[in-house]
Motif scaffolding. Structure first.
Motif, PDB file in Angstrom:
ATOM      1  N   ASP A  89      11.626  37.616 -53.836  1.00  0.00           N
ATOM      2  CA  ASP A  89      10.731  38.067 -54.907  1.00  0.00           C
ATOM      3  C   ASP A  89       9.617  38.980 -54.413  1.00  0.00           C
ATOM      4  OD1 ASP A  89      12.228  36.554 -56.700  1.00  0.00           O
ATOM      5  OD2 ASP A  89      10.957  34.790 -56.430  1.00  0.00           O
ATOM      6  N   GLY A  90       9.929  39.895 -53.522  1.00  0.00           N
ATOM      7  CA  GLY A  90       8.946  40.848 -53.036  1.00  0.00           C
ATOM      8  C   GLY A  90       7.968  40.287 -52.022  1.00  0.00           C
ATOM      9  N   GLN A  91       8.231  39.081 -51.534  1.00  0.00           N
ATOM     10  CA  GLN A  91       7.393  38.485 -50.506  1.00  0.00           C
ATOM     11  C   GLN A  91       8.198  38.358 -49.228  1.00  0.00           C
ATOM     12  OE1 GLN A  91       5.806  34.855 -52.047  1.00  0.00           O
ATOM     13  NE2 GLN A  91       4.354  35.925 -53.367  1.00  0.00           N
ATOM     14  N   TYR A  92       7.544  38.597 -48.103  1.00  0.00           N
ATOM     15  CA  TYR A  92       8.210  38.653 -46.808  1.00  0.00           C
ATOM     16  C   TYR A  92       7.675  37.559 -45.901  1.00  0.00           C
ATOM     17  CZ  TYR A  92       9.485  43.255 -48.542  1.00  0.00           C
ATOM     18  OH  TYR A  92       9.969  44.274 -49.292  1.00  0.00           O
ATOM     19  N   LEU A  93       8.588  36.802 -45.297  1.00  0.00           N
ATOM     20  CA  LEU A  93       8.215  35.765 -44.341  1.00  0.00           C
ATOM     21  C   LEU A  93       8.530  36.298 -42.948  1.00  0.00           C
ATOM     22  CD1 LEU A  93       7.112  32.888 -44.462  1.00  0.00           C
ATOM     23  CD2 LEU A  93       9.443  32.082 -44.253  1.00  0.00           C
ATOM     24  N   LEU A  94       7.579  36.162 -42.030  1.00  0.00           N
ATOM     25  CA  LEU A  94       7.733  36.714 -40.692  1.00  0.00           C
ATOM     26  C   LEU A  94       7.960  35.608 -39.678  1.00  0.00           C
ATOM     27  CD1 LEU A  94       4.818  39.305 -40.787  1.00  0.00           C
ATOM     28  CD2 LEU A  94       7.179  39.598 -41.517  1.00  0.00           C
ATOM     29  N   ASP A  95       8.308  36.008 -38.456  1.00  0.00           N
ATOM     30  CA  ASP A  95       8.587  35.047 -37.388  1.00  0.00           C
ATOM     31  C   ASP A  95       7.331  34.578 -36.671  1.00  0.00           C
ATOM     32  OD1 ASP A  95       7.892  37.284 -36.001  1.00  0.00           O
ATOM     33  OD2 ASP A  95       9.592  37.236 -34.645  1.00  0.00           O
ATOM     34  N   ASN A  96       6.162  34.808 -37.233  1.00  0.00           N
ATOM     35  CA  ASN A  96       4.914  34.420 -36.577  1.00  0.00           C
ATOM     36  C   ASN A  96       4.403  33.073 -37.089  1.00  0.00           C
ATOM     37  OD1 ASN A  96       4.152  35.242 -39.110  1.00  0.00           O
ATOM     38  ND2 ASN A  96       2.362  36.353 -38.440  1.00  0.00           N
ATOM     39  N   GLN A  97       5.273  32.126 -37.252  1.00  0.00           N
ATOM     40  CA  GLN A  97       4.904  30.853 -37.855  1.00  0.00           C
ATOM     41  C   GLN A  97       3.901  30.061 -37.026  1.00  0.00           C
ATOM     42  OE1 GLN A  97       5.706  30.519 -40.923  1.00  0.00           O
ATOM     43  NE2 GLN A  97       6.825  32.416 -40.683  1.00  0.00           N
ATOM     44  N   HIS A  98       3.871  30.274 -35.725  1.00  0.00           N
ATOM     45  CA  HIS A  98       2.913  29.557 -34.900  1.00  0.00           C
ATOM     46  C   HIS A  98       1.486  30.064 -35.116  1.00  0.00           C
ATOM     47  CE1 HIS A  98       4.111  33.083 -32.578  1.00  0.00           C
ATOM     48  NE2 HIS A  98       2.923  33.025 -32.013  1.00  0.00           N
ATOM     49  N   ILE A  99       1.342  31.267 -35.646  1.00  0.00           N
ATOM     50  CA  ILE A  99       0.012  31.825 -35.894  1.00  0.00           C
ATOM     51  C   ILE A  99      -0.481  31.414 -37.285  1.00  0.00           C
ATOM     52  CG2 ILE A  99      -1.311  33.948 -36.162  1.00  0.00           C
ATOM     53  CD1 ILE A  99       0.685  35.234 -34.216  1.00  0.00           C
ATOM     54  N   ARG A 100       0.272  31.794 -38.289  1.00  0.00           N
ATOM     55  CA  ARG A 100      -0.142  31.540 -39.664  1.00  0.00           C
ATOM     56  C   ARG A 100       1.100  31.535 -40.548  1.00  0.00           C
ATOM     57  NH1 ARG A 100      -3.713  36.065 -42.373  1.00  0.00           N
ATOM     58  NH2 ARG A 100      -3.665  36.593 -40.200  1.00  0.00           N
ATOM     59  N   ARG A 101       1.304  30.470 -41.280  1.00  0.00           N
ATOM     60  CA  ARG A 101       2.465  30.401 -42.171  1.00  0.00           C
ATOM     61  C   ARG A 101       2.049  30.910 -43.547  1.00  0.00           C
ATOM     62  NH1 ARG A 101       7.441  28.395 -42.350  1.00  0.00           N
ATOM     63  NH2 ARG A 101       8.251  27.743 -44.364  1.00  0.00           N
ATOM     64  N   ARG A 102       2.492  32.116 -43.849  1.00  0.00           N
ATOM     65  CA  ARG A 102       2.227  32.680 -45.162  1.00  0.00           C
ATOM     66  C   ARG A 102       3.212  33.788 -45.439  1.00  0.00           C
ATOM     67  NH1 ARG A 102      -1.962  37.571 -45.052  1.00  0.00           N
ATOM     68  NH2 ARG A 102      -1.224  37.811 -47.152  1.00  0.00           N
ATOM     69  N   ALA A 103       3.375  34.083 -46.699  1.00  0.00           N
ATOM     70  CA  ALA A 103       4.233  35.186 -47.116  1.00  0.00           C
ATOM     71  C   ALA A 103       3.369  36.423 -47.291  1.00  0.00           C
ATOM     72  CB  ALA A 103       4.937  34.840 -48.416  1.00  0.00           C
ATOM     73  N   TYR A 104       3.890  37.563 -46.881  1.00  0.00           N
ATOM     74  CA  TYR A 104       3.165  38.826 -46.972  1.00  0.00           C
ATOM     75  C   TYR A 104       3.760  39.668 -48.086  1.00  0.00           C
ATOM     76  CZ  TYR A 104       1.212  37.739 -42.388  1.00  0.00           C
ATOM     77  OH  TYR A 104       0.542  37.142 -41.358  1.00  0.00           O
ATOM     78  N   LEU A 105       2.914  40.450 -48.730  1.00  0.00           N
ATOM     79  CA  LEU A 105       3.387  41.433 -49.688  1.00  0.00           C
ATOM     80  C   LEU A 105       3.698  42.724 -48.936  1.00  0.00           C
ATOM     81  CD1 LEU A 105       0.839  40.791 -52.562  1.00  0.00           C
ATOM     82  CD2 LEU A 105       3.209  40.022 -52.415  1.00  0.00           C
ATOM     83  N   ARG A 106       4.450  43.615 -49.556  1.00  0.00           N
ATOM     84  CA  ARG A 106       4.914  44.825 -48.876  1.00  0.00           C
ATOM     85  C   ARG A 106       3.769  45.701 -48.391  1.00  0.00           C
ATOM     86  NH1 ARG A 106       5.825  47.997 -45.797  1.00  0.00           N
ATOM     87  NH2 ARG A 106       7.374  49.636 -45.790  1.00  0.00           N
ATOM     88  N   HIS A 107       2.699  45.819 -49.167  1.00  0.00           N
ATOM     89  CA  HIS A 107       1.605  46.712 -48.761  1.00  0.00           C
ATOM     90  C   HIS A 107       0.811  46.158 -47.575  1.00  0.00           C
ATOM     91  CE1 HIS A 107      -0.651  43.987 -51.411  1.00  0.00           C
ATOM     92  NE2 HIS A 107      -1.693  44.298 -50.668  1.00  0.00           N
ATOM     93  N   GLU A 108       1.051  44.910 -47.173  1.00  0.00           N
ATOM     94  CA  GLU A 108       0.371  44.324 -46.027  1.00  0.00           C
ATOM     95  C   GLU A 108       1.174  44.484 -44.731  1.00  0.00           C
ATOM     96  OE1 GLU A 108      -1.967  40.555 -47.779  1.00  0.00           O
ATOM     97  OE2 GLU A 108       0.206  40.419 -47.899  1.00  0.00           O
ATOM     98  N   LEU A 109       2.323  45.151 -44.815  1.00  0.00           N
ATOM     99  CA  LEU A 109       3.197  45.306 -43.656  1.00  0.00           C
ATOM    100  C   LEU A 109       3.435  46.780 -43.347  1.00  0.00           C
ATOM    101  CD1 LEU A 109       5.854  42.619 -44.634  1.00  0.00           C
ATOM    102  CD2 LEU A 109       3.941  42.360 -43.055  1.00  0.00           C
ATOM    103  N   LEU A 110       3.504  47.075 -42.059  1.00  0.00           N
ATOM    104  CA  LEU A 110       3.764  48.432 -41.595  1.00  0.00           C
ATOM    105  C   LEU A 110       5.034  48.395 -40.752  1.00  0.00           C
ATOM    106  CD1 LEU A 110       2.750  51.389 -41.230  1.00  0.00           C
ATOM    107  CD2 LEU A 110       1.629  50.580 -39.166  1.00  0.00           C
ATOM    108  N   LYS A 111       6.059  49.119 -41.180  1.00  0.00           N
ATOM    109  CA  LYS A 111       7.317  49.121 -40.447  1.00  0.00           C
ATOM    110  C   LYS A 111       7.159  49.906 -39.144  1.00  0.00           C
ATOM    111  CE  LYS A 111      12.202  50.060 -40.892  1.00  0.00           C
ATOM    112  NZ  LYS A 111      13.286  50.491 -41.771  1.00  0.00           N
ATOM    113  N   VAL A 112       7.683  49.316 -38.077  1.00  0.00           N
ATOM    114  CA  VAL A 112       7.638  49.950 -36.754  1.00  0.00           C
ATOM    115  C   VAL A 112       8.993  50.579 -36.506  1.00  0.00           C
ATOM    116  CG1 VAL A 112       7.293  49.565 -34.297  1.00  0.00           C
ATOM    117  CG2 VAL A 112       5.994  48.239 -35.962  1.00  0.00           C
ATOM    118  N   ALA A 113       8.996  51.849 -36.143  1.00  0.00           N
ATOM    119  CA  ALA A 113      10.257  52.552 -35.926  1.00  0.00           C
ATOM    120  C   ALA A 113      10.861  52.099 -34.664  1.00  0.00           C
ATOM    121  CB  ALA A 113      10.023  54.050 -35.822  1.00  0.00           C
TER     122      ALA A 113
END
Length: 64
Positions: A40-64
């Motif tokens: 539903d437009g929310q992204y879960l990352l592999d950084n669970q040891h830091i902070r468990r939360r879902a990010y919205l698209r505008h909070e993420l920057l794709k790395v080439a």
């Protein structure tokens, strides 16, 4: 509009600016993380040891 992300993409997260932060300081995290789940437009990352939360698209920057 941001390009869509897929599971497995490397991204950086947007860091909240603190009071009196200089404009030349980076707004994105130094560490990169992988997208592991999308729903539903929310992204879960592999950084669970830091902070468990879902990010919205505008909070993420794709790395080439």
């Amino acid at each position: 509009m941001h390009a869509p992300l897929k599971v497995g993409d490397e991204v950086r997260t947007c860091e909240k600016s603190k009071a009196f932060t200089k404009g030349h300081e980076p707004k994105w995290s130094r560490d990169t993380h992988k997208v592991v789940y999308i729903k539903d437009g929310q992204y879960l990352l592999d950084n669970q040891h830091i902070r468990r939360r879902a990010y919205l698209r505008h909070e993420l920057l794709k790395v080439a």
